[in-house]
Scaffold this active site. Structure first.
Site, PDB file in Angstrom:
ATOM      1  N   HIS A   6       3.417   6.865   5.943  1.00  0.00           N
ATOM      2  CA  HIS A   6       2.923   6.375   7.238  1.00  0.00           C
ATOM      3  C   HIS A   6       3.850   6.954   8.298  1.00  0.00           C
ATOM      4  CE1 HIS A   6      -0.054   3.729   5.506  1.00  0.00           C
ATOM      5  NE2 HIS A   6       0.858   3.227   4.699  1.00  0.00           N
TER       6      HIS A   6
ATOM      7  N   ASN B 172       5.212   2.641  -5.831  1.00  0.00           N
ATOM      8  CA  ASN B 172       4.743   3.117  -4.516  1.00  0.00           C
ATOM      9  C   ASN B 172       5.533   2.453  -3.394  1.00  0.00           C
ATOM     10  OD1 ASN B 172       2.684   4.491  -2.881  1.00  0.00           O
ATOM     11  ND2 ASN B 172       1.790   2.479  -2.485  1.00  0.00           N
TER      12      ASN B 172
ATOM     13  N   ASP C  56      -0.868   8.780   7.116  1.00  0.00           N
ATOM     14  CA  ASP C  56      -1.476   8.857   8.446  1.00  0.00           C
ATOM     15  C   ASP C  56      -0.403   9.334   9.404  1.00  0.00           C
ATOM     16  OD1 ASP C  56      -0.164   6.285   8.448  1.00  0.00           O
ATOM     17  OD2 ASP C  56      -2.082   5.244   8.297  1.00  0.00           O
TER      18      ASP C  56
ATOM     19  N   GLU D 139       6.285  -1.502  -3.005  1.00  0.00           N
ATOM     20  CA  GLU D 139       7.233  -1.923  -1.949  1.00  0.00           C
ATOM     21  C   GLU D 139       8.290  -2.934  -2.399  1.00  0.00           C
ATOM     22  OE1 GLU D 139       4.794  -3.237   1.336  1.00  0.00           O
ATOM     23  OE2 GLU D 139       3.953  -1.236   1.652  1.00  0.00           O
TER      24      GLU D 139
ATOM     25  N   GLU E  45      -0.671   7.223   1.104  1.00  0.00           N
ATOM     26  CA  GLU E  45      -1.235   6.470   2.242  1.00  0.00           C
ATOM     27  C   GLU E  45      -0.977   7.191   3.556  1.00  0.00           C
ATOM     28  OE1 GLU E  45       0.014   2.368   2.250  1.00  0.00           O
ATOM     29  OE2 GLU E  45      -0.074   2.205   0.068  1.00  0.00           O
TER      30      GLU E  45
END
Ligand code: XIL
Length: 331
Positions: free
Chosen positions: A211, A176, A242, A133, A240
């Site tokens: 996300h 990432n 979801d 990030e 990651e």
């Protein structure tokens, strides 16, 4: 049609199927993990504040238990994460007795952390998120300002990858980030990684956090992100994932169950997303969910406190949802 019982077997010709776990879920979700997953990420236990809470004091026990569980069950692991502005203790950026830390001192701390951690965790690690990030979401600024960039300078990223390469030349080194599909940020991430590649900084891949929600990002933005990143010739991982049943800014906290409409929409969305991932499977090494079942997700408290969420393909009892059936069904 063959009846596949396991997600990892169904996707054996495409990519690994991963899950993030923590101290609790590695126990509560043990059966699902063994049956469906062949990659594991520690949700928090391998972050800086957990591994080196005080200078030179490394606490590996919890993370080691995860690595043992993975090994015993023939599950590989991705390491997460070495250099990040969050979940990094304050001491890292502080000098002695309140004095300012120099660039060289912080580089030394970075080197020592990266090398100690990466040489400690050997088997079964195949990837490390070296930098997490670093890109700014808004405006025209490329990198966010953080203690790393302020004290070292923007080349903190280069140094992190060089240290990681020296520590473990045999694992894949990843950058990432989130909002990876938004047109503005994906272009910035692309520019950052392109400049690393052009300068021969040892980076192997880009992690797309993913996300997401039921309606956003648009599938075409996701496709363009994958194509743009893949054009750099690096491998990609979904790191990651979801699928929140709420849009980010929705503040309702009254629901104790997902509505049928939400679950139908989620199944259609998972179907569409996984068919896109299959289309690009030559570029995608692993698809990791940021959890296992709806029994637990970090989204229960983020970005809205006490807003229960149901983002996964297994429900609160660990049963397969319609979303699971959809992604298991394809020619
Ligand atoms: C999250 C964890 O899920 C939470 O338990 C923790 O409180 C905060 O961090 N991007 C990342 C992950 O790279 O490490 C974050 O994980 C979610 C966003």
């Amino acid at each position: 049609m063959t009846n596949y019982l396991s997600l990892k077997d169904r996707y054996a010709d495409y990519f690994r199927i991963g899950a993030a776990v923590n101290q609790e879920t590695i126990l509560t979700e043990e059966e699902l993990l063994k049956q469906h997953f062949n990659s594991l990420t520690a949700e928090n236990e391998m972050k800086f504040e957990h591994l080196q809470p005080k200078e030179g004091i490394f606490t590996f026990e919890k993370a080691d238990q995860m690595a043992s569980f993975a090994k015993e069950n023939q599950i590989e692991m991705r390491g997460h994460t070495l250099v990040w502005h969050n979940q990094t203790p304050q001491w890292v950026f502080e000098g002695n007795k309140g004095s300012l830390l120099t660039r060289q001192q912080l580089l030394n701390r970075m080197e020592s952390h990266i090398k100690t951690v990466m040489t400690h965790f050997k088997d079964p690690f195949y990837t490390w998120d070296v930098v997490n990030e670093a890109v700014e979401d808004r405006g025209s600024q490329l990198l966010r300002s953080s203690p790393w960039s302020t004290i070292i300078g923007d080349d903190f990223i280069d140094h992190a990858f060089y240290f990681a390469k020296e520590a473990r030349p045999d694992v894949k080194l990843y950058y990432n980030d989130y909002n990876e599909s938004s047109p503005v940020k994906r272009e910035k991430i692309y520019q950052l990684v392109k400049s690393l590649v052009e300068r021969d900084v040892p980076i192997d891949g880009i992690g797309l956090q993913c996300h997401w929600s039921l309606d956003t990002p648009a599938i075409d933005d996701i496709r363009q992100a994958i194509e743009r990143y893949a054009s750099l010739g690096l491998s990609l991982e979904i790191t990651e994932m979801d699928v929140s049943v709420f849009e980010f800014e929705n503040h309702r906290t009254d629901l104790t169950q997902a509505t049928k409409e939400m679950l139908d929409k989620q199944a259609a969305r998972y179907d569409q997303i996984f068919s896109l991932f299959r289309e690009y499977h030559q570029h995608i090494d692993t698809v990791t969910f940021w959890g296992v079942s709806d029994r637990y997700t970090w989204l229960n408290d983020f970005p809205v406190e006490n807003r229960k969420n149901w983002p996964f393909i297994f429900d609160e009892k660990g049963q397969a949802k319609e979303s699971f059936k959809k992604i298991m069904t394809f020619k």
